[in-house]
Design a protein around this motif. Structure first.
Motif, PDB file in Angstrom:
ATOM      1  N   HIS A 105       0.686  -0.846  -0.240  1.00 41.52           N
ATOM      2  CA  HIS A 105       0.195   0.125  -0.628  1.00 41.52           C
ATOM      3  C   HIS A 105       0.796   1.302   0.025  1.00 41.52           C
ATOM      4  CE1 HIS A 105      -3.731  -2.222   1.785  1.00 41.52           C
ATOM      5  NE2 HIS A 105      -2.389  -3.313   2.293  1.00 41.52           N
ATOM      6  N   GLN A 106       0.480   2.205  -0.088  1.00 44.40           N
ATOM      7  CA  GLN A 106       1.127   3.581  -0.297  1.00 44.40           C
ATOM      8  C   GLN A 106       1.169   4.565   1.083  1.00 44.40           C
ATOM      9  OE1 GLN A 106      -0.869   5.938  -3.420  1.00 44.40           O
ATOM     10  NE2 GLN A 106       0.705   5.921  -4.352  1.00 44.40           N
TER      11      GLN A 106
ATOM     12  N   ASP B 104      -2.929  -0.752  -4.830  1.00 44.05           N
ATOM     13  CA  ASP B 104      -3.102   0.918  -5.634  1.00 44.05           C
ATOM     14  C   ASP B 104      -2.449   1.055  -6.428  1.00 44.05           C
ATOM     15  OD1 ASP B 104      -0.784   1.649  -3.162  1.00 44.05           O
ATOM     16  OD2 ASP B 104      -1.685   1.492  -1.969  1.00 44.05           O
TER      17      ASP B 104
ATOM     18  N   ASN C 119       0.848  10.106   2.482  1.00 50.57           N
ATOM     19  CA  ASN C 119       0.654   8.984   2.972  1.00 50.57           C
ATOM     20  C   ASN C 119      -1.694   9.182   3.383  1.00 50.57           C
ATOM     21  OD1 ASN C 119      -0.416   8.481   6.250  1.00 50.57           O
ATOM     22  ND2 ASN C 119       0.842  10.369   5.986  1.00 50.57           N
ATOM     23  N   THR C 120      -1.956   7.729   3.498  1.00 50.63           N
ATOM     24  CA  THR C 120      -3.564   8.194   3.302  1.00 50.63           C
ATOM     25  C   THR C 120      -3.813   8.121   5.032  1.00 50.63           C
ATOM     26  OG1 THR C 120      -3.162   5.764   3.031  1.00 50.63           O
ATOM     27  CG2 THR C 120      -3.477   6.565   1.279  1.00 50.63           C
TER      28      THR C 120
ATOM     29  N   PRO D  90      -5.715  10.001   7.666  1.00 46.70           N
ATOM     30  CA  PRO D  90      -6.002  10.951   8.121  1.00 46.70           C
ATOM     31  C   PRO D  90      -6.023  11.784   8.856  1.00 46.70           C
ATOM     32  CG  PRO D  90      -7.525   9.659   8.446  1.00 46.70           C
ATOM     33  CD  PRO D  90      -6.721   8.537   7.897  1.00 46.70           C
TER      34      PRO D  90
ATOM     35  N   GLN E 262       1.602  13.208   7.702  1.00 38.56           N
ATOM     36  CA  GLN E 262       1.820  13.876   6.519  1.00 38.56           C
ATOM     37  C   GLN E 262       3.304  14.215   6.741  1.00 38.56           C
ATOM     38  OE1 GLN E 262       0.740  13.356   3.790  1.00 38.56           O
ATOM     39  NE2 GLN E 262      -1.421  12.497   4.599  1.00 38.56           N
TER      40      GLN E 262
ATOM     41  N   SER F 217      -7.932  -1.661   6.282  1.00 37.55           N
ATOM     42  CA  SER F 217      -8.057  -0.951   5.177  1.00 37.55           C
ATOM     43  C   SER F 217      -6.036   0.136   6.049  1.00 37.55           C
ATOM     44  CB  SER F 217      -8.682   0.451   4.994  1.00 37.55           C
ATOM     45  OG  SER F 217      -9.217   0.705   6.433  1.00 37.55           O
TER      46      SER F 217
ATOM     47  N   CYS G 285     -10.524   1.323  10.988  1.00 39.91           N
ATOM     48  CA  CYS G 285      -8.937   1.159   9.483  1.00 39.91           C
ATOM     49  C   CYS G 285      -8.457   0.621  10.480  1.00 39.91           C
ATOM     50  CB  CYS G 285      -8.560   2.453   9.455  1.00 39.91           C
ATOM     51  SG  CYS G 285      -9.863   3.950   8.227  1.00 39.91           S
TER      52      CYS G 285
END
Ligand code: CUA
Length: 348
Positions: A135-136, A170, A322-323, A325, A316, A271, A261
């Motif tokens: 995954h990223q 992805d 990256n995903t 949040p 970040q 996820s 997640c």
């Protein structure tokens, strides 16, 4: 002549710097030149064979070239035209046969090993099967024989072959553990196979080897090889019920903000990286080394709790793009969750 030497002298320091960079003067074990398993050894042997043959060719060709340049140079006062040669069967046969022989010496073992290393242990009951999803910018490891999933730290027994099914969620990534062997692309929508062996206990660093976004260079993981008893204990510990934060308020926040997640034990989603036993991992996010897990006096690492705090507070900043949040948490809540996760260790 003088000029050329000056240029050479200027290039020397630059060459030295490049050599340092290329020798990867970083943290341990990121080298294919120090193989720690039979797959990497085979690949290293092939490298040595091809470099050996190439070196031999370079040395012989240059030696002949220099000899001819000196021996047949135009001497002072010599105005004659040298003997003109057009074609020589003996020479032509020699310089066709020698490369052919060299290519055979190189080609036969290369093809042999390429097919040998492509062996598929998918149906072998004695192998451990791991589905790797890139995954990223993190790695998911699903142990299909045991029904467990972990992230970032691949745990493997030393006495078994590990068969990997490699895919991506992805974009295209590439799975590589330099000291153990590889590498192999992970593509969304398809599965590539590769097996590796980890005969020596220890932690080996893995890398993403395919440009996949702004944090590609930060997409590290670890492969930890342990004895088979230890591996069995790890599997049981992974299957044990989740340990939730002792403080009910932190537990509620963790449940509401993180477990949609992430997962711990049987709880949560899938996820994002599985967090079961994260406190025992060498790094947070694959790159922030935890001083309380691997003490390295030369590096000013933070503790697991501090690294987790940095990560949750501003993911970040650690891994751009990256995903994860930005979660809406008070500093106390971040602190509580970081401390809880840092203390979540598996006994194995
Ligand atoms: Cu993933 Cu580069």
């Amino acid at each position: 002549m003088m000029n050329r030497w000056h240029v050479m002298k200027r290039l020397l320091p630059l060459t030295a710097i490049f050599m340092l960079i290329l020798s990867a003067c970083g943290r341990e074990d990121l080298s294919t030149l120090n193989p720690q398993g039979p797959v990497a050894e085979t690949q290293y042997d092939l490298m040595k064979l091809s470099i050996g043959i190439m070196t031999l060719v370079v040395v012989v060709v240059f030696a002949i070239c220099i000899y001819v340049l000196i021996k047949f140079r135009r001497r002072k006062g010599d105005k004659t035209i040298p003997k003109q040669v057009e074609g020589n069967h003996t020479l032509e046969i020699i310089w066709t046969v020698i490369p052919l022989v060299l290519l055979l010496i190189l080609g036969v073992p290369t093809i042999q090993h390429v097919f040998g290393l492509a062996k598929d242990y998918s149906d072998d009951k004695s192998a451990v099967h791991v589905k790797v999803t890139a995954h990223q910018y993190w790695w998911e490891f699903e142990y299909t024989d045991y029904g467990i999933t972990t992230a970032q730290e691949l745990i493997v027994p030393t006495d078994k072959k590990i068969q990997f099914d490699l895919t991506a969620a992805d974009v295209k990534h590439s799975f590589w553990i330099p000291a153990i062997g590889g590498k192999m692309d992970t593509n969304p929508g398809m599965t590539n196979n590769m097996y590796l062996e980890f005969p020596n206990e220890g932690v080996f660093r893995g890398k993403c080897a395919e440009l996949c976004g702004p944090s590609h260079a930060l997409m590290d993981f670890k492969a930890k090889a342990v004895s088979s008893d230890s591996f069995d204990r790890w599997v049981s510990a992974m299957k044990a019920p989740a340990v939730m934060p002792a403080d009910p308020e932190i537990a509620e926040t963790f449940n509401a903000q993180c477990l949609s997640c992430h997962a711990v034990g049987e709880k949560g989603g899938n996820s994002a990286p599985n967090l079961t036993g994260i406190g025992g991992r060498q790094t947070v996010a694959g790159i922030l080394f935890n001083s309380d897990v691997v003490a390295d006096p030369e590096k000013e690492d933070k503790t697991t709790a501090e690294n987790l705090h940095d990560w949750i507070a501003d993911p970040q900043k650690v891994k751009p793009g990256n995903t994860m949040p930005q979660v809406d948490l008070t500093p106390e809540q971040i602190d509580g969750i970081a401390k809880y996760l840092a203390g979540y260790k598996l006994d194995y």
